[in-house]
Design an enzyme around this catalytic site. Structure first.
Site, mmCIF file in Angstrom:
data_model
loop_
_atom_site.group_PDB
_atom_site.id
_atom_site.type_symbol
_atom_site.label_atom_id
_atom_site.label_comp_id
_atom_site.label_asym_id
_atom_site.label_seq_id
_atom_site.Cartn_x
_atom_site.Cartn_y
_atom_site.Cartn_z
ATOM 1 N N HIS A 122 -4.490 3.620 6.578
ATOM 2 C CA HIS A 122 -4.319 3.853 5.132
ATOM 3 C C HIS A 122 -5.212 2.934 4.293
ATOM 4 O O HIS A 122 -4.830 2.489 3.219
ATOM 5 C CB HIS A 122 -2.865 3.665 4.703
ATOM 6 N N ASN A 138 4.683 9.953 3.644
ATOM 7 C CA ASN A 138 3.437 10.714 3.802
ATOM 8 C C ASN A 138 3.577 12.067 3.115
ATOM 9 O O ASN A 138 4.668 12.430 2.664
ATOM 10 C CB ASN A 138 3.143 10.943 5.289
ATOM 11 N N TYR A 151 5.219 -3.698 8.955
ATOM 12 C CA TYR A 151 4.658 -3.842 7.608
ATOM 13 C C TYR A 151 4.639 -5.297 7.156
ATOM 14 O O TYR A 151 3.677 -5.767 6.557
ATOM 15 C CB TYR A 151 5.415 -2.948 6.616
HETATM 16 FE FE1 HDD Z 1 2.646 3.199 8.420
HETATM 17 C C1 HDD Z 1 0.632 1.595 6.221
HETATM 18 C C2 HDD Z 1 3.293 5.640 6.074
HETATM 19 C C3 HDD Z 1 4.365 5.016 10.764
HETATM 20 C C4 HDD Z 1 2.421 0.617 10.543
HETATM 21 N N1 HDD Z 1 2.063 3.559 6.527
HETATM 22 C C5 HDD Z 1 1.228 2.775 5.785
HETATM 23 C C6 HDD Z 1 1.055 3.334 4.490
HETATM 24 C C7 HDD Z 1 1.802 4.481 4.451
HETATM 25 C C8 HDD Z 1 2.446 4.612 5.727
HETATM 26 C C9 HDD Z 1 1.936 5.436 3.282
HETATM 27 C C10 HDD Z 1 0.172 2.776 3.399
HETATM 28 C C11 HDD Z 1 0.944 1.950 2.433
HETATM 29 C C12 HDD Z 1 0.043 1.476 1.336
HETATM 30 O O1 HDD Z 1 -0.388 2.317 0.544
HETATM 31 O O2 HDD Z 1 -0.227 0.282 1.277
HETATM 32 N N2 HDD Z 1 3.560 5.007 8.441
HETATM 33 C C13 HDD Z 1 3.801 5.807 7.355
HETATM 34 C C14 HDD Z 1 4.694 6.874 7.731
HETATM 35 C C15 HDD Z 1 4.983 6.707 9.047
HETATM 36 C C16 HDD Z 1 4.280 5.519 9.492
HETATM 37 C C17 HDD Z 1 5.216 7.940 6.792
HETATM 38 C C18 HDD Z 1 5.869 7.516 9.947
HETATM 39 C C19 HDD Z 1 6.896 8.161 9.549
HETATM 40 N N3 HDD Z 1 3.250 2.888 10.313
HETATM 41 C C20 HDD Z 1 3.979 3.748 11.108
HETATM 42 C C21 HDD Z 1 4.309 3.088 12.346
HETATM 43 C C22 HDD Z 1 3.781 1.820 12.289
HETATM 44 C C23 HDD Z 1 3.111 1.736 11.001
HETATM 45 C C24 HDD Z 1 5.124 3.705 13.469
HETATM 46 C C25 HDD Z 1 3.835 0.712 13.281
HETATM 47 C C26 HDD Z 1 4.719 0.561 14.206
HETATM 48 N N4 HDD Z 1 1.624 1.451 8.413
HETATM 49 C C27 HDD Z 1 1.733 0.522 9.378
HETATM 50 C C28 HDD Z 1 0.987 -0.771 9.059
HETATM 51 C C29 HDD Z 1 0.404 -0.456 7.643
HETATM 52 C C30 HDD Z 1 0.889 0.975 7.398
HETATM 53 C C31 HDD Z 1 0.027 -1.232 10.092
HETATM 54 C C32 HDD Z 1 -1.069 -0.662 7.430
HETATM 55 C C33 HDD Z 1 -1.196 -1.367 6.106
HETATM 56 C C34 HDD Z 1 0.141 -1.735 5.743
HETATM 57 O O3 HDD Z 1 1.009 -1.281 6.680
HETATM 58 O O4 HDD Z 1 0.480 -2.356 4.772
HETATM 59 O O5 HDD Z 1 1.886 -1.839 9.014
#
Ligand code: HDD
Length: 672
Positions: A50, A123, A337
């Site tokens: 993202h 999402n 997160y």
């Molecule tokens: Fe995630 C970012 C949505 C599964 C780990 N995720 C991130 C963002 C969104 C989502 C919208 C961007 C937020 C922003 O604008 O800063 N993610 C989802 C959805 C998921 C999902 C709807 C499943 C239903 N995500 C998911 C899993 C993991 C992560 C299973 C890890 C185990 N996601 C992350 C992260 C991020 C992230 C690595 C990257 C940047 C951040 O968090 O702040 O922690």
């Protein structure tokens, strides 16, 4: 007045401090050193997923109290407004990648409530690729570019992603969504949002319900077509970011209604799947979505970095009245997160950044760390203490967050629940719910993506292991275009859960009744000698419906219309392209038309609009433009522009403009 970071007023920043006019720069120049030091450290790590996004401020208002379901303060009073910051994003691409890549879109909302921040990190698709967060690094590694050469950027069309998919049948449902038009939203303002997981609502009496969160855009959900999305990626890589910014700047505030699907705790397994399984959705026809409030985005960020880049969402940011469930994907997210922000934002104090700060005071014994803003003054930085009167003390009673009490009884094991075993029936439900054109787009997308996969064995495995169990016809149609044998009869066929629907009309984006044209972008092509009266009449009708109209000509600067009157030109063919608009109109005026038709850029403009299913208005003699798509060359209905949906021609009058507005309100005319 300019100052250093210490507040010292500086007399000039044009020249460094030198030993003589032509001499070397002095180490003493603290202003130069500070300025360059700050510049050298401007970048922070981009989000691991993202990374590319756009944000906006707004507010949320509940329609009526939800006290029966939840004690969350921001869901009680219809008169109260809660400030919100939203960040939309693509998932796979780097921070500078194009907005219109085929991808999932993030829809993350931070509610600054009177009880602390609640983040709904969702999402634009209601399901996810995997069932357990432990697979997230594998999924993302497979999706991201080849680690050896960092190719391709922002694209799933490569071997590693499809290799992973072919070996992970649980991805089947989400893959259908990502290959569908949902992965090509027309605008962040025109896409749905989903909390994906099943959450819990908890009322003041401690009673709980399971809940799925939805966002429904007031402008409806609409998509681009793939060829258009690819062209936009070159013409305007900031397409979605610009669209959001421009709409808010123009006062056309994007609105989304918050919807909930609420079911009793005891119904977690009632619908033929497990509500803890994030690869499943609850069809709206089975449990209707109740619209409970509205989010309105009203203000663009003041500074992209400070707000959009530094905003830190976390699934664990909850308020009393909303709680998580044991969905194993969600459970991993609760950790991820918080953890990722440590690296991204350089330490543990990111919650003190202005965009992340709650609007309520923060009291605890957290201490120190990189980038601390708060200045705690108490000597007692521990609990329990007597020297600060025991403060801050633990909160009790209403308003204090208490985790839902749940009896957990089981063995410690690494095992997928048997209730998560059906990977295909909802993928089939989704495909069966698409309209004809949407299904064609899905097949084209699969052909494109798999066509880019170099290893034939991976292509074959996707056909046999993923597509055939979802839809034999889709598998056959894709196989025929990608040089692999049709499914061989070895595939697994999933049993449809008894009593569950086989289609869900709510999953389709097809529109049958024209919507409004507010904020839709319409291009009027003009040339010296075009009819100024046509341009004025078109503009009047379109602007009355809230559309944004731009006149495009060969050059910038006013042009003379057929009566010699000046017509302002907004963009030239050099800077504007058909793909940036929802519709195109060509006014009459023989002299203008002659020049326009002779210009290959104008012809291409109309042809592209035609190919992308957009509404086209051809006034009077502009009808000749139908020849650009071959109309008239063949006899019969196929060659008659009247038989083409969404093409309006004839003399410009009320009927003409009304027909054009209706055609734009259909979004796209896929049936061409
Ligand atoms: Fe995630 C970012 C949505 C599964 C780990 N995720 C991130 C963002 C969104 C989502 C919208 C961007 C937020 C922003 O604008 O800063 N993610 C989802 C959805 C998921 C999902 C709807 C499943 C239903 N995500 C998911 C899993 C993991 C992560 C299973 C890890 C185990 N996601 C992350 C992260 C991020 C992230 C690595 C990257 C940047 C951040 O968090 O702040 O922690």
């Amino acid at each position: 007045m300019q100052t250093t970071d210490q507040g010292l007023r500086i007399a000039g920043t044009e020249d460094s401090l030198k030993a003589g006019e032509r001499g070397p720069t002095l180490l003493e120049d603290f202003h130069l050193r500070e300025k360059i030091m700050r510049f050298d450290h401007e970048r922070i790590p981009e989000r691991v997923v993202h990374a590319r996004g756009a944000g906006a401020h707004g507010h949320f208002q509940v329609y009526e109290s939800l006290a029966g379901l939840t004690s969350a303060a921001f869901l009680q009073d219809p008169k109260a407004t809660t400030p919100v910051f939203v960040r939309f994003s693509t998932v796979v691409g780097s921070r500078g990648s194009a907005d219109t890549a085929r991808d999932v879109r993030g829809f993350a909302a931070k509610f600054y409530t009177s009880e602390g921040n609640f983040d709904l990190v969702g999402n634009n698709m209601p399901v996810f690729f995997i069932q357990d967060g432990i697979k997230f690094p594998d999924l993302v590694h497979a999706l991201k570019p080849d680690p050896r050469k960092e190719i391709p950027q922002a694209a799933s069309a490569h071997d590693s992603f499809w290799d992973f998919v072919s070996l992970m049948p649980e991805t089947a449902h989400m893959v259908m969504w990502v290959m569908s038009d949902r992965a090509l939203p027309r605008s962040y303002r025109m896409m749905e949002g989903f909390g994906v997981h099943t959450f819990r609502l908890v009322n003041a009496a401690g009673e709980t319900h399971l809940v799925k969160f939805h966002w429904k855009p007031k402008l409806g959900a609409h998509a681009l077509v793939w060829d258009e999305a690819q062209l936009i990626a070159g013409r305007d890589p900031d397409f979605h970011r610009r669209d959001l910014w421009d709409a808010i700047a123009a006062g056309a505030f994007p609105e989304y209604e918050l919807g909930i699907q609420v079911v009793p705790e005891t119904d977690a397994l009632r619908y033929g799947f497990d509500l803890l399984d994030p690869t499943k959705l609850l069809p709206e026809e089975v449990v209707p979505v109740r619209l409970v409030g509205k989010l309105t985005l009203t203000r663009n960020p003041s500074n992209y970095f400070s707000e959009v880049e530094q905003v830190a969402f976390c699934v664990a940011n909850l308020v009393p009245g909303i709680d998580v469930t044991d969905d194993p994907l969600m459970q991993a997210r609760l950790f991820s997160y918080l953890d990722t922000q440590l690296t991204r934002l350089g330490g543990p104090n990111f919650a003190e950044l202005p965009i992340n700060r709650p609007i309520v005071p923060v009291h605890n014994h957290q201490q120190d760390g990189f980038g601390r803003h708060a200045i705690p003054t108490s000597e007692a930085n521990y609990h329990p203490n007597s020297i600060a009167g025991g403060m801050p003390k633990a909160a009790t009673g209403p308003g204090a967050f208490a985790h839902v009490r749940e009896r957990i009884d089981g063995q410690k094991l690494r095992k997928r629940s048997g209730s998560f075993a059906d990977h295909f029936s909802q993928a089939t439900l989704f495909v069966n719910s698409l309209s004809g054109p949407e299904r064609e787009h899905l097949i084209d997308a699969l052909r494109f993506e798999l066509g880019k996969v170099e290893r034939p064995e991976i292509r074959s495995r996707v056909i046999d292991e993923i597509l055939a169990p979802v839809s034999l016809e889709v598998a056959r149609e894709v196989a025929s275009a990608i040089g692999v044998p049709p499914p061989g009869g070895r595939f697994h066929v999933s049993a449809h859960p008894p009593g569950q629907p086989t289609t869900s009309p709510a999953l389709s984006l097809a529109i049958t009744v024209p919507g409004g044209i507010a904020t839709r972008k319409v291009a009027i092509l003009a040339s010296p000698g075009s009819s100024g009266r046509d341009i004025a009449a078109l503009r009047k009708a379109l602007v009355a419906g809230g559309a944004v109209v731009e006149v495009i000509a060969g050059t910038l600067g006013p042009i003379d219309d057929e009566d010699g009157k000046a017509v302002a030109v907004d963009k030239s063919f050099l800077t504007a392209a058909s793909v940036m608009y929802d519709a195109v109109a060509v006014p009459s005026g023989e002299v203008g038309l002659g020049a326009l038709y002779a210009d290959p850029q104008a012809r291409r403009f109309v042809l592209e609009a035609y190919r992308h299913g957009k509404a086209i208005a051809l006034a009077g003699g502009a009808r000749r433009f139908t020849a650009v798509w071959g109309a008239g060359e063949e006899s019969g209905a196929a060659g008659d522009p009247a038989a083409e949906p969404g093409v309006v021609f004839g003399a410009l009058g009320k009927e003409f403009t009304a027909a054009f507005v209706t055609a734009i309100g259909m979004h796209r005319h896929w049936g061409r």
